[in-house]
Design a protein around this motif. Structure first.
Motif: not given
Length: 115
Positions: A19-32, A37-46
């Protein structure tokens, strides 16, 4: 490791997390936002919020406030604050260097301006 950099174990533990890696890669493409991020990373809000907090604590991610034209308020968006993580082995010693996107002086200036 320079002053202020997290230790090798901390960074390795964070980067081990998918999930950390996905957050870093997704936010490197655009501010989120966390919601996006919850939708893009397929992870729960918490889970997203816990990972965002850990990344912010280690200064590997920055939070910014942006106006939200849809509801007239503001929202928090996230961006990575690293260009490169380097692990070196030199004469029996492992060291870690985090090369940041935003220098400390710029982060401080932005912090003061946002107050």
């Amino acid at each position: 490791m320079s002053d202020g950099d997290p230790d090798l174990e901390t960074v390795a533990g964070l980067l081990e997390d998918e999930t950390v890696r996905e957050i870093l890669t997704q936010t490197s493409l655009e501010l989120m936002s966390a919601r996006r991020l919850k939708d893009r990373c397929d992870a729960s809000g918490p889970t997203i919020y816990r990972r965002l907090e850990r990344l912010r604590e280690t200064d590997l991610l920055v939070e910014r406030t942006r106006p939200d034209p849809e509801d007239g308020h503001h929202r928090h968006v996230y961006a990575p604050n690293l260009d490169r993580v380097v692990v070196e082995l030199d004469e029996g010693v492992l060291s870690l260097t985090v090369e940041r996107r935003e220098p400390m002086a710029d982060r401080f200036t932005r912090f003061v301006e946002e107050i």
